[in-house]
Design a protein around this motif. Structure first.
Motif, PDB file in Angstrom:
ATOM      1  N   ARG A 157      47.793  50.066  28.505  1.00  0.00           N
ATOM      2  CA  ARG A 157      46.570  49.724  27.766  1.00  0.00           C
ATOM      3  C   ARG A 157      46.627  48.327  27.152  1.00  0.00           C
ATOM      4  O   ARG A 157      45.754  47.502  27.381  1.00  0.00           O
ATOM      5  CB  ARG A 157      46.342  50.766  26.674  1.00  0.00           C
ATOM      6  N   PHE A 158      47.641  48.045  26.344  1.00  0.00           N
ATOM      7  CA  PHE A 158      47.705  46.781  25.616  1.00  0.00           C
ATOM      8  C   PHE A 158      48.342  45.654  26.415  1.00  0.00           C
ATOM      9  O   PHE A 158      48.248  44.498  26.032  1.00  0.00           O
ATOM     10  CB  PHE A 158      48.450  46.964  24.285  1.00  0.00           C
ATOM     11  N   GLY A 159      48.992  45.970  27.501  1.00  0.00           N
ATOM     12  CA  GLY A 159      49.634  44.947  28.320  1.00  0.00           C
ATOM     13  C   GLY A 159      48.672  44.183  29.210  1.00  0.00           C
ATOM     14  O   GLY A 159      49.044  43.169  29.796  1.00  0.00           O
ATOM     15  N   ARG A 178      46.243  41.550  29.772  1.00  0.00           N
ATOM     16  CA  ARG A 178      45.809  40.339  29.067  1.00  0.00           C
ATOM     17  C   ARG A 178      44.308  40.064  29.225  1.00  0.00           C
ATOM     18  O   ARG A 178      43.766  39.210  28.560  1.00  0.00           O
ATOM     19  CB  ARG A 178      46.628  39.137  29.512  1.00  0.00           C
ATOM     20  N   ASN A 179      43.649  40.798  30.119  1.00  0.00           N
ATOM     21  CA  ASN A 179      42.203  40.662  30.238  1.00  0.00           C
ATOM     22  C   ASN A 179      41.474  41.454  29.160  1.00  0.00           C
ATOM     23  O   ASN A 179      40.269  41.282  28.971  1.00  0.00           O
ATOM     24  CB  ASN A 179      41.727  41.120  31.622  1.00  0.00           C
ATOM     25  N   GLU A 180      42.220  42.350  28.471  1.00  0.00           N
ATOM     26  CA  GLU A 180      41.631  43.149  27.390  1.00  0.00           C
ATOM     27  C   GLU A 180      42.216  42.823  26.023  1.00  0.00           C
ATOM     28  O   GLU A 180      41.509  42.848  25.027  1.00  0.00           O
ATOM     29  CB  GLU A 180      41.825  44.640  27.661  1.00  0.00           C
ATOM     30  N   PHE A 181      43.527  42.566  25.974  1.00  0.00           N
ATOM     31  CA  PHE A 181      44.206  42.357  24.695  1.00  0.00           C
ATOM     32  C   PHE A 181      45.158  41.168  24.774  1.00  0.00           C
ATOM     33  O   PHE A 181      45.774  40.932  25.808  1.00  0.00           O
ATOM     34  CB  PHE A 181      45.036  43.585  24.298  1.00  0.00           C
ATOM     35  N   ARG A 182      45.310  40.474  23.655  1.00  0.00           N
ATOM     36  CA  ARG A 182      46.367  39.487  23.482  1.00  0.00           C
ATOM     37  C   ARG A 182      47.187  39.957  22.294  1.00  0.00           C
ATOM     38  O   ARG A 182      46.665  40.131  21.191  1.00  0.00           O
ATOM     39  CB  ARG A 182      45.814  38.090  23.199  1.00  0.00           C
ATOM     40  N   VAL A 183      48.459  40.211  22.523  1.00  0.00           N
ATOM     41  CA  VAL A 183      49.363  40.703  21.487  1.00  0.00           C
ATOM     42  C   VAL A 183      50.158  39.500  20.978  1.00  0.00           C
ATOM     43  O   VAL A 183      50.895  38.876  21.743  1.00  0.00           O
ATOM     44  CB  VAL A 183      50.305  41.795  22.050  1.00  0.00           C
ATOM     45  N   LEU A 184      49.980  39.162  19.698  1.00  0.00           N
ATOM     46  CA  LEU A 184      50.562  37.947  19.133  1.00  0.00           C
ATOM     47  C   LEU A 184      51.383  38.242  17.884  1.00  0.00           C
ATOM     48  O   LEU A 184      50.935  38.968  17.000  1.00  0.00           O
ATOM     49  CB  LEU A 184      49.446  36.968  18.753  1.00  0.00           C
ATOM     50  N   GLY A 234      57.137  44.296  22.226  1.00  0.00           N
ATOM     51  CA  GLY A 234      57.664  44.753  23.511  1.00  0.00           C
ATOM     52  C   GLY A 234      56.993  46.021  23.987  1.00  0.00           C
ATOM     53  O   GLY A 234      56.613  46.144  25.153  1.00  0.00           O
ATOM     54  N   ALA A 235      56.829  46.968  23.068  1.00  0.00           N
ATOM     55  CA  ALA A 235      56.203  48.245  23.435  1.00  0.00           C
ATOM     56  C   ALA A 235      54.741  48.052  23.833  1.00  0.00           C
ATOM     57  O   ALA A 235      54.277  48.633  24.819  1.00  0.00           O
ATOM     58  CB  ALA A 235      56.317  49.238  22.283  1.00  0.00           C
ATOM     59  N   LEU A 236      54.015  47.238  23.075  1.00  0.00           N
ATOM     60  CA  LEU A 236      52.602  47.040  23.375  1.00  0.00           C
ATOM     61  C   LEU A 236      52.395  46.273  24.682  1.00  0.00           C
ATOM     62  O   LEU A 236      51.554  46.650  25.496  1.00  0.00           O
ATOM     63  CB  LEU A 236      51.900  46.311  22.228  1.00  0.00           C
ATOM     64  N   ARG A 286      40.508  31.210  19.469  1.00  0.00           N
ATOM     65  CA  ARG A 286      39.394  32.050  19.920  1.00  0.00           C
ATOM     66  C   ARG A 286      39.790  32.670  21.262  1.00  0.00           C
ATOM     67  O   ARG A 286      40.288  31.984  22.153  1.00  0.00           O
ATOM     68  CB  ARG A 286      38.145  31.209  20.079  1.00  0.00           C
ATOM     69  N   MET A 287      39.559  33.957  21.396  1.00  0.00           N
ATOM     70  CA  MET A 287      39.878  34.667  22.623  1.00  0.00           C
ATOM     71  C   MET A 287      38.708  34.567  23.607  1.00  0.00           C
ATOM     72  O   MET A 287      37.567  34.408  23.197  1.00  0.00           O
ATOM     73  CB  MET A 287      40.158  36.141  22.329  1.00  0.00           C
ATOM     74  N   PRO A 288      39.018  34.691  24.894  1.00  0.00           N
ATOM     75  CA  PRO A 288      37.938  34.720  25.883  1.00  0.00           C
ATOM     76  C   PRO A 288      37.033  35.930  25.630  1.00  0.00           C
ATOM     77  O   PRO A 288      37.457  36.909  25.012  1.00  0.00           O
ATOM     78  CB  PRO A 288      38.679  34.878  27.220  1.00  0.00           C
ATOM     79  N   PRO A 289      35.789  35.880  26.097  1.00  0.00           N
ATOM     80  CA  PRO A 289      34.883  37.022  25.905  1.00  0.00           C
ATOM     81  C   PRO A 289      35.498  38.324  26.424  1.00  0.00           C
ATOM     82  O   PRO A 289      36.086  38.357  27.503  1.00  0.00           O
ATOM     83  CB  PRO A 289      33.651  36.645  26.735  1.00  0.00           C
ATOM     84  N   GLY A 290      35.391  39.371  25.613  1.00  0.00           N
ATOM     85  CA  GLY A 290      35.892  40.682  26.002  1.00  0.00           C
ATOM     86  C   GLY A 290      37.363  40.928  25.717  1.00  0.00           C
ATOM     87  O   GLY A 290      37.867  42.015  25.932  1.00  0.00           O
ATOM     88  N   VAL A 291      38.074  39.908  25.225  1.00  0.00           N
ATOM     89  CA  VAL A 291      39.505  40.059  24.931  1.00  0.00           C
ATOM     90  C   VAL A 291      39.679  40.248  23.432  1.00  0.00           C
ATOM     91  O   VAL A 291      39.146  39.487  22.631  1.00  0.00           O
ATOM     92  CB  VAL A 291      40.308  38.824  25.410  1.00  0.00           C
ATOM     93  N   ARG A 292      40.426  41.286  23.045  1.00  0.00           N
ATOM     94  CA  ARG A 292      40.708  41.554  21.638  1.00  0.00           C
ATOM     95  C   ARG A 292      42.106  41.087  21.290  1.00  0.00           C
ATOM     96  O   ARG A 292      43.020  41.173  22.097  1.00  0.00           O
ATOM     97  CB  ARG A 292      40.555  43.037  21.332  1.00  0.00           C
ATOM     98  N   LYS A 293      42.257  40.614  20.067  1.00  0.00           N
ATOM     99  CA  LYS A 293      43.521  40.073  19.585  1.00  0.00           C
ATOM    100  C   LYS A 293      44.226  41.124  18.730  1.00  0.00           C
ATOM    101  O   LYS A 293      43.612  41.740  17.869  1.00  0.00           O
ATOM    102  CB  LYS A 293      43.203  38.849  18.737  1.00  0.00           C
ATOM    103  N   VAL A 294      45.522  41.329  18.975  1.00  0.00           N
ATOM    104  CA  VAL A 294      46.341  42.215  18.149  1.00  0.00           C
ATOM    105  C   VAL A 294      47.464  41.358  17.581  1.00  0.00           C
ATOM    106  O   VAL A 294      48.318  40.880  18.319  1.00  0.00           O
ATOM    107  CB  VAL A 294      46.946  43.383  18.970  1.00  0.00           C
ATOM    108  N   SER A 295      47.450  41.109  16.269  1.00  0.00           N
ATOM    109  CA  SER A 295      48.472  40.292  15.626  1.00  0.00           C
ATOM    110  C   SER A 295      49.349  41.169  14.753  1.00  0.00           C
ATOM    111  O   SER A 295      48.861  42.023  14.028  1.00  0.00           O
ATOM    112  CB  SER A 295      47.829  39.200  14.765  1.00  0.00           C
TER     113      SER A 295
END
Length: 87
Positions: A23-25, A27-33, A16-18, A50-59
């Motif tokens: 910054r983390f909200g 979705r063009n930069e981060f996916r919070v999973l 919820g916080a992220l 696999r994430m789209p190019p330029g998107v980082r995954k935070v699990s």
């Protein structure tokens, strides 16, 4: 990025916080999973997508004292604020 937390409530709170953060909200930069046993197999499998190019995954994953005791001690020590860093 993989973040271990001691419980499902901690995972939900951090999610919820992220996702609410500027910054983390984005979705063009981060996916919070989330990742824990209460999720469906499809939801769990999403962390391997696999994430789209330029998107980082935070699990965020659950780490209990039986599955990873060393990490559990480090996490609970950090959450308790006793200054242990696991070294």
């Amino acid at each position: 990025m993989l973040v271990f937390l001691p419980g499902i409530a901690d995972i939900s709170n951090l999610m919820g916080a992220l996702t609410a953060s500027h910054r983390f909200g984005d979705r063009n930069e981060f996916r919070v999973l989330p990742l824990h046993s209460s999720l469906s197999p499809a939801e769990q499998a999403a962390v391997f997508d696999r994430m789209p190019p330029g998107v980082r995954k935070v699990s965020k994953a659950m780490c209990d004292r039986l599955l990873c005791p060393t990490r559990w001690r480090q996490l609970t020590g950090s959450l308790a604020g006793d200054g242990r860093d696991g070294k």
